[in-house]
Design a protein around this motif. Structure first.
Motif, mmCIF file in Angstrom:
data_model
loop_
_atom_site.group_PDB
_atom_site.id
_atom_site.type_symbol
_atom_site.label_atom_id
_atom_site.label_comp_id
_atom_site.label_asym_id
_atom_site.label_seq_id
_atom_site.Cartn_x
_atom_site.Cartn_y
_atom_site.Cartn_z
ATOM 1 N N SER A 1 -48.671 31.732 20.269
ATOM 2 C CA SER A 1 -47.489 30.953 19.907
ATOM 3 C C SER A 1 -47.493 29.659 20.699
ATOM 4 O O SER A 1 -48.241 29.507 21.665
ATOM 5 N N TRP A 2 -46.642 28.716 20.309
ATOM 6 C CA TRP A 2 -46.594 27.444 21.020
ATOM 7 C C TRP A 2 -45.288 26.711 20.751
ATOM 8 O O TRP A 2 -44.606 26.933 19.758
ATOM 9 N N THR B 1 -43.689 41.470 27.571
ATOM 10 C CA THR B 1 -45.034 42.052 27.445
ATOM 11 C C THR B 1 -45.327 43.063 28.544
ATOM 12 O O THR B 1 -46.222 43.905 28.396
ATOM 13 N N ASN B 2 -44.617 42.961 29.688
ATOM 14 C CA ASN B 2 -44.886 43.811 30.866
ATOM 15 C C ASN B 2 -46.318 43.659 31.371
ATOM 16 O O ASN B 2 -46.902 44.595 31.929
ATOM 17 N N LEU B 3 -46.897 42.474 31.192
ATOM 18 C CA LEU B 3 -48.248 42.193 31.647
ATOM 19 C C LEU B 3 -48.211 41.170 32.782
ATOM 20 O O LEU B 3 -47.299 40.340 32.846
ATOM 21 N N PRO B 4 -49.201 41.218 33.685
ATOM 22 C CA PRO B 4 -49.310 40.133 34.657
ATOM 23 C C PRO B 4 -49.547 38.813 33.930
ATOM 24 O O PRO B 4 -50.155 38.784 32.857
ATOM 25 N N VAL B 5 -49.062 37.735 34.520
ATOM 26 C CA VAL B 5 -49.062 36.432 33.854
ATOM 27 C C VAL B 5 -50.042 35.476 34.529
ATOM 28 O O VAL B 5 -50.005 35.304 35.753
ATOM 29 N N GLY B 6 -50.884 34.855 33.737
ATOM 30 C CA GLY B 6 -51.722 33.765 34.200
ATOM 31 C C GLY B 6 -51.007 32.451 33.937
ATOM 32 O O GLY B 6 -50.702 32.120 32.795
ATOM 33 N N LEU B 7 -50.683 31.709 35.004
ATOM 34 C CA LEU B 7 -49.949 30.445 34.879
ATOM 35 C C LEU B 7 -50.953 29.297 34.893
ATOM 36 O O LEU B 7 -51.593 29.024 35.911
ATOM 37 N N GLU B 8 -51.087 28.630 33.756
ATOM 38 C CA GLU B 8 -52.124 27.631 33.546
ATOM 39 C C GLU B 8 -51.517 26.248 33.329
ATOM 40 O O GLU B 8 -50.467 26.105 32.698
ATOM 41 N N LEU C 1 -54.075 40.278 30.453
ATOM 42 C CA LEU C 1 -53.033 39.382 30.939
ATOM 43 C C LEU C 1 -52.326 38.687 29.786
ATOM 44 O O LEU C 1 -52.868 38.570 28.688
ATOM 45 N N ALA C 2 -51.117 38.241 30.086
ATOM 46 C CA ALA C 2 -50.435 37.254 29.261
ATOM 47 C C ALA C 2 -50.637 35.905 29.946
ATOM 48 O O ALA C 2 -50.623 35.827 31.176
ATOM 49 N N ALA C 3 -50.859 34.858 29.185
ATOM 50 C CA ALA C 3 -51.060 33.539 29.773
ATOM 51 C C ALA C 3 -50.158 32.528 29.094
ATOM 52 O O ALA C 3 -49.904 32.600 27.890
ATOM 53 N N VAL C 4 -49.667 31.584 29.891
ATOM 54 C CA VAL C 4 -48.942 30.433 29.367
ATOM 55 C C VAL C 4 -49.629 29.188 29.909
ATOM 56 O O VAL C 4 -50.033 29.152 31.077
ATOM 57 N N ASN C 5 -49.772 28.190 29.064
ATOM 58 C CA ASN C 5 -50.608 27.042 29.390
ATOM 59 C C ASN C 5 -49.904 25.758 28.986
ATOM 60 O O ASN C 5 -49.616 25.547 27.806
ATOM 61 N N LEU C 6 -49.585 24.902 29.958
ATOM 62 C CA LEU C 6 -49.073 23.563 29.659
ATOM 63 C C LEU C 6 -50.272 22.670 29.382
ATOM 64 O O LEU C 6 -51.031 22.335 30.300
ATOM 65 N N LEU D 1 -57.311 38.610 27.656
ATOM 66 C CA LEU D 1 -56.110 37.897 27.247
ATOM 67 C C LEU D 1 -55.470 38.631 26.077
ATOM 68 O O LEU D 1 -56.078 38.778 25.011
ATOM 69 N N SER D 2 -54.237 39.080 26.274
ATOM 70 C CA SER D 2 -53.540 39.834 25.237
ATOM 71 C C SER D 2 -52.427 39.036 24.579
ATOM 72 O O SER D 2 -52.092 39.267 23.420
ATOM 73 N N TYR D 3 -51.841 38.092 25.332
ATOM 74 C CA TYR D 3 -50.734 37.280 24.827
ATOM 75 C C TYR D 3 -50.955 35.853 25.311
ATOM 76 O O TYR D 3 -51.288 35.628 26.487
ATOM 77 N N TYR D 4 -50.738 34.873 24.429
ATOM 78 C CA TYR D 4 -51.031 33.488 24.795
ATOM 79 C C TYR D 4 -49.993 32.558 24.198
ATOM 80 O O TYR D 4 -49.729 32.598 23.000
ATOM 81 N N HIS D 5 -49.394 31.720 25.072
ATOM 82 C CA HIS D 5 -48.451 30.707 24.623
ATOM 83 C C HIS D 5 -48.864 29.356 25.182
ATOM 84 O O HIS D 5 -49.212 29.242 26.360
ATOM 85 N N ILE D 6 -48.809 28.328 24.356
ATOM 86 C CA ILE D 6 -49.118 26.964 24.787
ATOM 87 C C ILE D 6 -47.841 26.148 24.759
ATOM 88 O O ILE D 6 -47.147 26.090 23.742
ATOM 89 N N LEU D 7 -47.510 25.527 25.882
ATOM 90 C CA LEU D 7 -46.371 24.623 25.978
ATOM 91 C C LEU D 7 -46.902 23.194 25.926
ATOM 92 O O LEU D 7 -47.837 22.842 26.657
#
Length: 344
Positions: A230-231, A259-266, A171-176, A203-209
């Motif tokens: 990234s962040w 990324t064409n991956l499903p996204v985990g919204l955190e 998955l790709a994940a983005v995390n606030l 987890l293949s891709y990770y961004h922190i907001l």
């Protein structure tokens, strides 16, 4: 030992504040149609989907993950506070209620008292992972989207791992979150769910907001960089105003979709100003900005789930009643923001 405590239709009826001429979401929301924990869970989930369910509301009644990370207790009460508020919102043209299945709560039979040492807490957190994976995988398998409420951010590991197994894809994940939760793999706790998920290939891709520039160690930042994470920092957007929130969200969505991956919204609720949590923030993100983040990501990206972690009603400065009110109202707005984004 952990177990799933299903939420029954009578439980929903018990929390409805009835009023003549009005219909509440709870009066249309679905519950599982069996009595015995995880037995025939997949069949019960599929039955709910066939009756119009799209979202599976799942609580995790635990605070061992935050405590294993030297945080405060109380995240075990978030689901009950949130559901009572959300279930009493109006059923109308914007949302009927049957789209939502209330699965129940994953509950620790032994909650571990305040005397439990770190090793015991971290061992119990690792055990909890297996149950989160089992139940969430069943939800993913039938095509429902979990909305997971309560417990520590340690449960991101179980969600990401379950999704990887169900979708046969990382998955790709983005995390606030002011914290990256990418601490060293020193034993399971709420501060390293994403580093463990990265290590096992979930987890293949990770961004922190909203990452706080001074709430993450240099070693953690280096580990994030080595992984390729990234962040956008809290200071960049809300303090120095170097980039707007909408500009940051646009960049995030573009990169996630690439990324064409499903996204985990955190979302860790300790990112939100004065929200009661295991690590509350006095200087944080406004709730409306958090709702906007959830709505835009849900609308623009291929989200697999929403995870709302760390809310702790008992940590409210005015007491637990105020904590139940603020957590319930805040989480309800975040849930509806996600549903709006996914249905629009």
């Amino acid at each position: 030992m952990t177990m799933l405590i299903p939420f029954h239709i009578n439980d929903l009826k018990a929390i409805v504040n009835y009023r003549q001429g009005e219909t509440k979401l709870a009066q249309h929301m679905q519950c599982l149609s069996f009595e015995s924990g995880e037995k025939n869970l997949e069949a019960a989930l599929l039955n709910a989907k066939q009756h119009g369910a799209k979202f599976a509301l799942l609580g995790i009644q635990e605070d061992i993950g935050p405590r294993a990370n030297l945080g405060r207790a109380g995240a075990n009460q978030a689901f009950s506070a949130s559901l009572r508020q959300f279930a009493n919102l109006q059923s109308n043209r914007y949302l009927q209620g049957q789209e939502c299945l209330v699965v129940g709560q994953i509950t620790l039979e032994n909650q571990l008292d305040e005397q439990a040492d770190l090793e015991t807490l971290r061992r119990a957190t690792a055990e909890l992972d297996h149950h989160v994976i089992t139940i969430c995988q069943a939800i993913f398998k039938v095509g429902l989207e979990p909305i997971v409420i309560g417990g520590g951010h340690n449960n991101a590991y179980g969600l990401l791992t379950a999704a990887k197994q169900a979708f046969n894809s990382p998955l790709a994940a983005v995390n606030l979150d002011p914290h990256s939760d990418f601490r060293p793999r020193e034993g399971r706790h709420s501060g390293n769910g994403f580093s463990y998920a990265a290590a096992n290939g979930a987890l293949s891709y990770y961004h922190i907001l909203g990452l706080h520039e001074l709430k993450n160690s240099e070693a953690t930042l280096e580990q994030l960089s080595l992984f390729g994470a990234s962040w956008h920092s809290f200071q960049q957007i809300w303090v120095r105003r170097e980039i707007t929130l909408d500009e940051a969200i646009s960049q995030i969505c573009q990169n996630l979709n690439h990324t064409n991956l499903p996204v985990g919204l955190e979302l860790d609720v300790d990112a939100i100003t004065k929200m009661p949590s295991s690590a509350s923030s006095f200087a944080g993100v406004p709730l409306l900005d958090a709702c906007h983040y959830v709505y835009q990501l849900a609308k623009q990206c291929d989200c697999a789930y929403l995870h709302l972690a760390e809310a702790a009603p008992q940590c409210h400065e005015a007491g637990i009643d105020a904590g139940y009110r603020d957590v319930g109202q805040g989480i309800s707005e975040l849930i509806y923001s996600y549903i709006q984004g996914r249905l629009n």
